[in-house]
Each structure stands twice: as structure tokens, then as C-alpha cells.
Design a protein around this motif. Structure first.
Motif, PDB file in Angstrom:
ATOM      1  N   UNK A   1      64.912 117.521  50.682  1.00  0.00           N
ATOM      2  CA  UNK A   1      64.254 117.960  51.904  1.00  0.00           C
ATOM      3  C   UNK A   1      65.170 118.748  52.846  1.00  0.00           C
ATOM      4  N   UNK A   2      66.468 118.566  52.747  1.00  0.00           N
ATOM      5  CA  UNK A   2      67.381 119.301  53.618  1.00  0.00           C
ATOM      6  C   UNK A   2      67.349 120.797  53.271  1.00  0.00           C
ATOM      7  N   UNK A   3      67.452 121.101  51.988  1.00  0.00           N
ATOM      8  CA  UNK A   3      67.417 122.502  51.562  1.00  0.00           C
ATOM      9  C   UNK A   3      66.036 123.093  51.838  1.00  0.00           C
ATOM     10  N   UNK A   4      64.986 122.293  51.660  1.00  0.00           N
ATOM     11  CA  UNK A   4      63.629 122.753  51.945  1.00  0.00           C
ATOM     12  C   UNK A   4      63.501 123.136  53.423  1.00  0.00           C
ATOM     13  N   UNK A   5      64.056 122.306  54.302  1.00  0.00           N
ATOM     14  CA  UNK A   5      63.978 122.590  55.729  1.00  0.00           C
ATOM     15  C   UNK A   5      64.746 123.867  56.083  1.00  0.00           C
ATOM     16  N   UNK A   6      65.888 124.067  55.465  1.00  0.00           N
ATOM     17  CA  UNK A   6      66.668 125.283  55.708  1.00  0.00           C
ATOM     18  C   UNK A   6      65.880 126.511  55.245  1.00  0.00           C
TER      19      UNK A   6
ATOM     20  N   UNK B   1      64.584 129.602  57.588  1.00  0.00           N
ATOM     21  CA  UNK B   1      64.878 130.990  57.233  1.00  0.00           C
ATOM     22  C   UNK B   1      63.584 131.793  57.118  1.00  0.00           C
ATOM     23  N   UNK B   2      62.553 131.187  56.563  1.00  0.00           N
ATOM     24  CA  UNK B   2      61.259 131.857  56.439  1.00  0.00           C
ATOM     25  C   UNK B   2      60.675 132.145  57.823  1.00  0.00           C
ATOM     26  N   UNK B   3      60.793 131.201  58.726  1.00  0.00           N
ATOM     27  CA  UNK B   3      60.299 131.415  60.089  1.00  0.00           C
ATOM     28  C   UNK B   3      61.062 132.543  60.781  1.00  0.00           C
ATOM     29  N   UNK B   4      62.368 132.610  60.553  1.00  0.00           N
ATOM     30  CA  UNK B   4      63.167 133.681  61.145  1.00  0.00           C
ATOM     31  C   UNK B   4      62.746 135.042  60.600  1.00  0.00           C
ATOM     32  N   UNK B   5      62.481 135.109  59.304  1.00  0.00           N
ATOM     33  CA  UNK B   5      62.049 136.368  58.699  1.00  0.00           C
ATOM     34  C   UNK B   5      60.677 136.774  59.240  1.00  0.00           C
ATOM     35  N   UNK B   6      59.794 135.800  59.445  1.00  0.00           N
ATOM     36  CA  UNK B   6      58.472 136.099  60.003  1.00  0.00           C
ATOM     37  C   UNK B   6      58.608 136.658  61.412  1.00  0.00           C
ATOM     38  N   UNK B   7      59.473 136.079  62.218  1.00  0.00           N
ATOM     39  CA  UNK B   7      59.687 136.573  63.583  1.00  0.00           C
ATOM     40  C   UNK B   7      60.229 137.999  63.560  1.00  0.00           C
ATOM     41  N   UNK B   8      61.184 138.266  62.676  1.00  0.00           N
ATOM     42  CA  UNK B   8      61.730 139.622  62.574  1.00  0.00           C
ATOM     43  C   UNK B   8      60.671 140.610  62.106  1.00  0.00           C
ATOM     44  N   UNK B   9      59.816 140.180  61.188  1.00  0.00           N
ATOM     45  CA  UNK B   9      58.766 141.074  60.689  1.00  0.00           C
ATOM     46  C   UNK B   9      57.751 141.379  61.784  1.00  0.00           C
ATOM     47  N   UNK B  10      57.380 140.400  62.576  1.00  0.00           N
ATOM     48  CA  UNK B  10      56.430 140.628  63.667  1.00  0.00           C
ATOM     49  C   UNK B  10      57.017 141.595  64.684  1.00  0.00           C
TER      50      UNK B  10
ATOM     51  N   UNK C   1      59.601 130.883  50.752  1.00  0.00           N
ATOM     52  CA  UNK C   1      58.498 129.958  50.479  1.00  0.00           C
ATOM     53  C   UNK C   1      58.627 129.358  49.083  1.00  0.00           C
ATOM     54  N   UNK C   2      59.025 130.174  48.111  1.00  0.00           N
ATOM     55  CA  UNK C   2      59.210 129.680  46.747  1.00  0.00           C
ATOM     56  C   UNK C   2      60.333 128.647  46.686  1.00  0.00           C
ATOM     57  N   UNK C   3      61.447 128.944  47.346  1.00  0.00           N
ATOM     58  CA  UNK C   3      62.574 128.011  47.365  1.00  0.00           C
ATOM     59  C   UNK C   3      62.171 126.709  48.048  1.00  0.00           C
TER      60      UNK C   3
END
Length: 62
Positions: A31-36, A40-49, A19-21
């Protein structure tokens, strides 16, 4: 169980870092790096759930 606790902490740190990045690159209009970072944040959230569901199911069995 200790490994899952450490993994949960690492997932939380990963979410905050992503989120910070994303925020920093949004401010610099890259915006390309922001989207990546957001993907990655969404993937980590899925793994955490998934981890939290697994821990919850493990505690119900005992």
C-alpha cells in the motif's frame, strides 16, 4: 504549440502508467507504493489541467 501537444500526450501516458502501477501494487498488498503512485497520478492530473487551461486561454486571445 507542438510542444504543448507532446506534453499533453506525455501527461496522459503518465496518468495511465501511475494508475497501472497503483493497481498492481494494490493487488500485491503493497500500500505504500500504491499511495505514492496515486499521489504522482494526482500531480500529473493537476499539471494536465493547468496545461489545458493555458491552451484554452491562448486560443481565446487569438
Amino acid at each position: 504549440m507542438g510542444f504543448k501537444l507532446v506534453l499533453n500526450v506525455l501527461y496522459t501516458i503518465g496518468m495511465v502508467l501511475c494508475a497501472f502501477v497503483a493497481y498492481q501494487y494494490f493487488q500485491s498488498k503493497n500500500y505504500v507504493v500504491m499511495a505514492v503512485a496515486l499521489v504522482a497520478c494526482a500531480a500529473v492530473i493537476i499539471l494536465k489541467v493547468r496545461l489545458l487551461k493555458e491552451v484554452k486561454n491562448t486560443q481565446k486571445k487569438v
